[in-house]
Motif scaffolding. Structure first.
Motif, PDB file in Angstrom:
ATOM      1  N   LEU A 138       0.707  -1.253   0.112  1.00  0.00           N
ATOM      2  CA  LEU A 138       0.053   0.194   0.040  1.00  0.00           C
ATOM      3  C   LEU A 138       0.860   1.236   0.005  1.00  0.00           C
ATOM      4  N   ALA A 139       1.868   1.242   0.960  1.00  0.00           N
ATOM      5  CA  ALA A 139       2.800   2.330   0.976  1.00  0.00           C
ATOM      6  C   ALA A 139       3.454   2.799  -0.591  1.00  0.00           C
ATOM      7  N   SER A 140       3.829   1.521  -1.110  1.00  0.00           N
ATOM      8  CA  SER A 140       4.212   1.466  -2.489  1.00  0.00           C
ATOM      9  C   SER A 140       3.304   2.172  -3.481  1.00  0.00           C
ATOM     10  N   VAL A 141       2.119   1.799  -3.603  1.00  0.00           N
ATOM     11  CA  VAL A 141       1.137   2.311  -4.645  1.00  0.00           C
ATOM     12  C   VAL A 141       0.843   3.849  -4.101  1.00  0.00           C
ATOM     13  N   LEU A 142       0.998   4.295  -2.930  1.00  0.00           N
ATOM     14  CA  LEU A 142       0.849   5.759  -2.454  1.00  0.00           C
ATOM     15  C   LEU A 142       1.974   6.409  -2.919  1.00  0.00           C
ATOM     16  N   PHE A 143       3.336   5.926  -3.040  1.00  0.00           N
ATOM     17  CA  PHE A 143       4.266   6.761  -3.099  1.00  0.00           C
ATOM     18  C   PHE A 143       4.363   6.647  -4.920  1.00  0.00           C
ATOM     19  N   LEU A 200      10.289   6.527  -3.872  1.00  0.00           N
ATOM     20  CA  LEU A 200      10.202   5.373  -2.862  1.00  0.00           C
ATOM     21  C   LEU A 200       9.248   4.421  -3.086  1.00  0.00           C
ATOM     22  N   VAL A 201       8.618   4.606  -4.302  1.00  0.00           N
ATOM     23  CA  VAL A 201       7.595   3.449  -4.855  1.00  0.00           C
ATOM     24  C   VAL A 201       8.297   2.189  -5.012  1.00  0.00           C
ATOM     25  N   TYR A 202       9.686   2.134  -5.233  1.00  0.00           N
ATOM     26  CA  TYR A 202      10.324   1.078  -5.572  1.00  0.00           C
ATOM     27  C   TYR A 202      11.023   0.346  -4.103  1.00  0.00           C
ATOM     28  N   PRO A 203      11.854   0.900  -3.380  1.00  0.00           N
ATOM     29  CA  PRO A 203      12.026   0.182  -2.331  1.00  0.00           C
ATOM     30  C   PRO A 203      11.234  -0.273  -1.364  1.00  0.00           C
ATOM     31  N   THR A 204       9.964   0.429  -1.229  1.00  0.00           N
ATOM     32  CA  THR A 204       8.868  -0.213  -0.252  1.00  0.00           C
ATOM     33  C   THR A 204       8.276  -1.487  -1.182  1.00  0.00           C
ATOM     34  N   GLY A 205       8.087  -1.305  -2.560  1.00  0.00           N
ATOM     35  CA  GLY A 205       7.648  -2.379  -3.358  1.00  0.00           C
ATOM     36  C   GLY A 205       8.390  -3.674  -3.413  1.00  0.00           C
ATOM     37  N   ILE A 206       9.538  -3.598  -3.327  1.00  0.00           N
ATOM     38  CA  ILE A 206      10.698  -4.605  -3.154  1.00  0.00           C
ATOM     39  C   ILE A 206      10.582  -5.461  -2.108  1.00  0.00           C
ATOM     40  N   VAL A 207      10.277  -4.653  -0.892  1.00  0.00           N
ATOM     41  CA  VAL A 207      10.109  -5.534   0.526  1.00  0.00           C
ATOM     42  C   VAL A 207       8.702  -6.200   0.291  1.00  0.00           C
ATOM     43  N   SER A 208       7.684  -5.777  -0.060  1.00  0.00           N
ATOM     44  CA  SER A 208       6.303  -6.207  -0.218  1.00  0.00           C
ATOM     45  C   SER A 208       6.371  -7.567  -1.148  1.00  0.00           C
ATOM     46  N   THR A 209       7.197  -7.289  -2.312  1.00  0.00           N
ATOM     47  CA  THR A 209       7.209  -8.529  -3.298  1.00  0.00           C
ATOM     48  C   THR A 209       7.985  -9.746  -2.837  1.00  0.00           C
ATOM     49  N   ILE A 210       9.102  -9.265  -2.321  1.00  0.00           N
ATOM     50  CA  ILE A 210      10.050 -10.336  -1.684  1.00  0.00           C
ATOM     51  C   ILE A 210       9.269 -11.167  -0.759  1.00  0.00           C
ATOM     52  N   ILE A 211       8.479 -10.695   0.122  1.00  0.00           N
ATOM     53  CA  ILE A 211       7.707 -11.350   1.177  1.00  0.00           C
ATOM     54  C   ILE A 211       6.697 -12.017   0.540  1.00  0.00           C
ATOM     55  N   ALA A 268      -5.524   3.504  -7.498  1.00  0.00           N
ATOM     56  CA  ALA A 268      -5.024   3.551  -8.821  1.00  0.00           C
ATOM     57  C   ALA A 268      -5.921   4.548  -9.493  1.00  0.00           C
ATOM     58  N   ILE A 269      -7.199   4.953  -9.310  1.00  0.00           N
ATOM     59  CA  ILE A 269      -8.107   5.598  -9.976  1.00  0.00           C
ATOM     60  C   ILE A 269      -7.600   6.847  -9.740  1.00  0.00           C
ATOM     61  N   TYR A 270      -7.419   7.240  -8.459  1.00  0.00           N
ATOM     62  CA  TYR A 270      -7.212   8.769  -8.016  1.00  0.00           C
ATOM     63  C   TYR A 270      -5.619   9.051  -8.454  1.00  0.00           C
ATOM     64  N   ALA A 271      -4.506   8.017  -8.713  1.00  0.00           N
ATOM     65  CA  ALA A 271      -3.119   8.059  -9.145  1.00  0.00           C
ATOM     66  C   ALA A 271      -3.324   8.523 -10.700  1.00  0.00           C
ATOM     67  N   PHE A 272      -4.320   7.888 -11.444  1.00  0.00           N
ATOM     68  CA  PHE A 272      -4.314   8.229 -12.794  1.00  0.00           C
ATOM     69  C   PHE A 272      -4.657   9.607 -13.050  1.00  0.00           C
ATOM     70  N   LYS A 273      -5.582   9.972 -12.228  1.00  0.00           N
ATOM     71  CA  LYS A 273      -6.032  11.307 -12.209  1.00  0.00           C
ATOM     72  C   LYS A 273      -4.912  12.423 -11.983  1.00  0.00           C
ATOM     73  N   GLU A 274      -4.025  11.981 -10.770  1.00  0.00           N
ATOM     74  CA  GLU A 274      -3.177  13.007 -10.526  1.00  0.00           C
ATOM     75  C   GLU A 274      -2.107  12.849 -11.602  1.00  0.00           C
ATOM     76  N   TRP A 275      -1.955  11.891 -12.037  1.00  0.00           N
ATOM     77  CA  TRP A 275      -0.455  11.851 -13.091  1.00  0.00           C
ATOM     78  C   TRP A 275      -1.163  12.704 -14.316  1.00  0.00           C
ATOM     79  N   LYS A 276      -2.535  12.628 -14.627  1.00  0.00           N
ATOM     80  CA  LYS A 276      -3.005  13.236 -15.931  1.00  0.00           C
ATOM     81  C   LYS A 276      -2.922  14.578 -15.582  1.00  0.00           C
ATOM     82  N   LYS A 277      -3.237  15.105 -14.438  1.00  0.00           N
ATOM     83  CA  LYS A 277      -2.947  16.589 -14.034  1.00  0.00           C
ATOM     84  C   LYS A 277      -1.575  16.974 -14.195  1.00  0.00           C
TER      85      LYS A 277
END
Length: 204
Positions: A28-33, A40-51, A189-198
């Protein structure tokens, strides 16, 4: 209601339940980043995926394990790309897919699906309808992760599609916490798409 949602966990080792929750929190932290376009999306994501690679191996979910193994590898790749700068200008800013990206995305999708089909047949995993859905979502998520590494805004569309499919899929498999994670992922992801679009609109 509680029993309906979490009865699947009866008999599960406590440490696996704890690890799943930790992996979800880092996920969740990774997606928020990612939503904030923060590296920081990546280091947090790596921890999650390895687990999750460990847990999915224990749960004999080979396809899902491969997805998370790929996530970990692509997280390193994305981390490198997002770190690259030239004259203090980010080399890979948020952008839209071009024709070459679309062709590559289609190729990655079909190669992924064929690879998962081969793996599932090799391990004799086509014993339930969920295996067929897994091959499709794996293709979607593989392309989505690649597009995120390239900072292509369309990555969020694929995440939304894959997440929506994964919500009932993981609940059916008996992993309620992970199912809830994908529900939250969909909203983010829905909010992220809108944010990236802006953000993209400001650069055009």
């Amino acid at each position: 209601m509680i029993d309906f949602l979490f009865s699947q966990y009866k008999g599960y080792p406590t440490h696996q339940i704890v690890l799943e929750i930790i992996a979800i929190l880092f996920g969740l932290a990774s997606v928020l980043f990612a939503k904030k376009n923060n590296i920081l999306v990546y280091p947090t994501g790596i921890v999650s995926t390895i687990i999750f690679v460990y847990l999915l191996y224990k749960w004999s979910l080979i396809g899902d394990m491969l997805i998370n193994g790929y996530y970990a590898t692509m997280s390193i790749y994305g981390w490198v790309l997002w770190s690259q700068k030239k004259d203090d200008i980010i080399e890979y800013p948020i952008s839209i897919m071009d024709k070459r990206d679309i062709i590559k995305a289609v190729v990655i999708f079909f190669i992924t699906v064929l690879f998962v089909v081969f793996i599932y047949k090799f391990f004799n995993k086509f014993t339930d309808w969920t295996a067929y859905v897994d091959t499709f979502t794996t293709g979607i998520f593989f392309v989505g992760m690649w597009l995120m590494a390239k900072r292509k805004i369309e990555n969020w569309i694929l995440w939304i599609i894959g997440d929506i499919i994964s919500i009932p899929l993981y609940f059916y498999k008996g992993y309620t916490f992970t199912s809830l994670q994908y529900f939250i992922f969909t909203i983010i992801a829905i909010y992220a798409f809108k944010e990236w679009k802006k953000s993209l609109a400001k650069t055009i």
